[in-house]
Design an enzyme around this catalytic site. Structure first.
Site, PDB file in Angstrom:
ATOM      1  N   LYS A  70      -8.992   8.809  17.912  1.00 44.84           N
ATOM      2  CA  LYS A  70      -9.956   7.856  17.348  1.00 44.84           C
ATOM      3  C   LYS A  70     -10.247   6.809  18.417  1.00 44.84           C
ATOM      4  CE  LYS A  70     -10.267   4.849  13.212  1.00 44.84           C
ATOM      5  NZ  LYS A  70      -9.506   4.408  12.013  1.00 44.84           N
ATOM      6  N   SER A 145     -12.134   5.341   7.844  1.00 44.71           N
ATOM      7  CA  SER A 145     -12.899   5.110   9.055  1.00 44.71           C
ATOM      8  C   SER A 145     -12.664   6.149  10.149  1.00 44.71           C
ATOM      9  CB  SER A 145     -12.577   3.722   9.603  1.00 44.71           C
ATOM     10  OG  SER A 145     -11.195   3.635   9.940  1.00 44.71           O
ATOM     11  N   SER A 169      -7.647   4.985   5.986  1.00 43.09           N
ATOM     12  CA  SER A 169      -8.548   5.596   6.969  1.00 43.09           C
ATOM     13  C   SER A 169      -8.076   6.874   7.634  1.00 43.09           C
ATOM     14  CB  SER A 169      -8.903   4.582   8.055  1.00 43.09           C
ATOM     15  OG  SER A 169      -9.883   3.726   7.555  1.00 43.09           O
TER      16      SER A 169
HETATM   17  N1  GLN Z   1     -11.837   1.635   4.008  1.00 40.33           N
HETATM   18  C1  GLN Z   1     -10.900   0.564   4.196  1.00 40.33           C
HETATM   19  C2  GLN Z   1     -11.621  -0.585   4.863  1.00 40.33           C
HETATM   20  O1  GLN Z   1     -12.768  -0.513   5.020  1.00 40.33           O
HETATM   21  C3  GLN Z   1      -9.740   1.028   5.010  1.00 40.33           C
HETATM   22  C4  GLN Z   1     -10.050   1.171   6.436  1.00 40.33           C
HETATM   23  C5  GLN Z   1      -8.883   1.622   7.272  1.00 40.33           C
HETATM   24  O2  GLN Z   1      -7.893   2.147   6.759  1.00 40.33           O
HETATM   25  N2  GLN Z   1      -9.000   1.371   8.573  1.00 40.33           N
HETATM   26  O3  GLN Z   1     -11.047  -1.555   5.224  1.00 40.33           O
END
Ligand code: GLN
Length: 478
Positions: A70, A145, A169
């Protein structure tokens, strides 16, 4: 891992494996857009050849295995954009600890994958470089994400990829893309070199098609690190006997009251079928009570933005990437941040700054931290009655591109089943557990006690031995 074994046996060479992975990326990534950056082909082949020429005794457990990162993890000399314009042109001069360990184990890192800007989002649509598409249906999101890493594994571009999980994420995109995704216990994997979003919640975790491969990847990247003081002191080794121990003798905790409102009927049916599968193989089940997830949602959306507002203060046009020229220093800060950050990141910075400001700190931030303690205790109580808790990973299968991007609250609701895990520091794994009538992957999430990463992997591996959902491939991507 099958590929690692074939490489070791000499039936395929690292250069051939790297060529095949690059060909698969060339064939599919025009549609999927999993990668933001690919390393130079010649450089990659030279790395593979060096491995080929090295004695087998020097090969690590992932020797010759292609991997992807990532794009919020630092790899020396490669771009690191975090999906943001503000880091355009930045190339870190060092490796994240997880990246260093992956390379030391012989993995060949092909490149960096797409993500929601600074890992904020659940669909990978918040990337400044355009969205990633779900390999199962190109009109749908891959989740987020870490959507690029999940899609790269689902589309058979790489067998292993790393993501980061702050509130879901790794698990949610794994769920939407039909692959395994693990969020390790907090402190299991060093965060050194992972660009911080919310430091008390962030963990790096692996994606792979099988739980077995995810376990192998975890064994490589886990362990203490003097460069991250929040890293747990204990080593984590892959215990083959534990992984293969099956589910007999384990009790699955089922939070019945969370399986109602908002849960897609096909998800629910697949969840109950998975319970049958696991109890059929000897697991016991107990109903457990867990707090309504709206508390985790509220606490998370104070704590995470609060930490983010502080962590993202460093992107000011002076130290990294983008700089918008201006007449004076303050003007330069402001215009760099205004043009460098996208709308979701700005929303989080504003929420976080507000929640931390004098007069509001006690009402919001402190309250959210108190709720966080209650959530941790809630899990402690549940784990008195069971070994692991099972839940769906996501309330629905993959949704259409554009469907939720204009409504932040409905986007945040995707994380109802994943957020509490990060607030409590638990390990949790997502595995595919079926397909919708439309052919989209469904998912099962397995939550463990803090530190019990081996146990969630054990249950996930047992599930994959009993089912073959993880073997199905998106059309045209096999
Ligand atoms: N979807 C969650 C957020 O927007 C978690 C994101 C993540 O785990 N990086 O914060």
């Amino acid at each position: 891992m099958e590929l690692a074994a074939r490489l070791r046996a000499g039936s395929v060479r690292p250069t051939e494996v790297v060529e095949a992975a690059l060909d698969s990326i060339a064939a599919r990534d025009g549609d999927v857009h999993a990668f933001l950056h690919l390393r130079d082909r010649t450089e990659l082949l030279a790395e593979a050849r060096r491995l080929e020429d090295a004695p087998r005794s020097e090969w690590g457990p992932l020797a010759g295995v292609p991997a992807a990162l990532k794009d919020n993890m630092c790899m020396e000399g490669s771009p690191c954009t975090c999906g943001s314009r503000i880091l355009e042109g930045y190339r870190p001069p060092y490796n994240a600890t997880a990246v260093r360990k992956l390379r030391a184990a012989g993995a060949i890192i092909l490149g960096k994958t797409n993500l929601d800007e600074f890992a904020m989002g659940s669909s990978t649509e918040n990337s400044a470089y355009g969205p990633t598409r779900n390999p199962w249906d190109l009109g749908r999101v891959p989740g987020g994400s870490s959507g690029g890493s999940a899609a790269a594994v689902a589309a058979d571009m790489v067998p292993i990829a790393l993501g980061s999980d702050t509130g879901g994420s790794v698990r949610q995109p794994a769920a939407l893309c039909g692959v395994a995704g693990l969020k390790p216990s907090y402190g299991r994997v060093s965060r050194y070199g992972l660009v911080a979003f919310a430091s008390s919640l962030d963990q790096i975790g692996p994606f792979a098609r099988s739980v077995e491969d995810a376990a192998l990847a975890l064994s490589v990247i886990a362990g203490p690190d003097p460069l991250d003081s929040t890293c747990s002191p204990g080593e984590w080794r892959l215990d083959r006997a534990e992984l293969d121990a099956g589910v007999r003798g384990l009790t699955l905790g089922v939070p019945e009251s969370l399986l109602g409102e908002g849960l897609d009927p096909e998800m629910k049916a697949a969840f109950h079928a998975s319970l049958e599968t696991l109890t059929g193989a000897g697991a016991a089940r107990a109903t457990v009570e867990l707090m309504d997830p709206s508390y985790a949602l509220s606490a998370y959306y104070i704590v995470a933005p609060a930490e983010a507002s502080s962590n993202l203060a460093r992107f000011d046009g002076v130290r990294y990437g983008l700089r918008e020229p201006s007449a004076d220093l303050l003007g330069m800060y402001l215009s760099t941040r205004r043009s460098g950050f996208g709308p979701e990141v700005r929303r989080r910075i504003m929420i976080g700054t507000y929640a931390l400001s004098a007069g509001y700190y006690d009402a919001y931030y402190l309250k959210a931290q108190q709720v966080r303690t209650l959530i941790r205790r809630d899990f402690e109580r549940a784990f008195e009655q069971c070994d692991v808790v099972v839940l769906p990973t996501s309330p629905t299968p993959a949704f259409a591109l554009g469907e939720k991007i204009t409504d932040p609250l409905s986007m945040y609701l995707n994380d109802v089943y994943t957020l509490a895990v990060n607030l409590a520091g638990l390990p949790a794994l997502s595995v595919p557990n079926g397909f919708s009538r439309a052919g989209l992957p469904l998912s099962l999430q397995i939550l463990g006690k803090p530190g019990a990463d081996g146990e969630v992997l054990r249950v996930g591996h047992a599930f994959q031995k009993l089912t073959d959902h993880h073997r199905r491939r998106p059309e045209g991507m096999a």
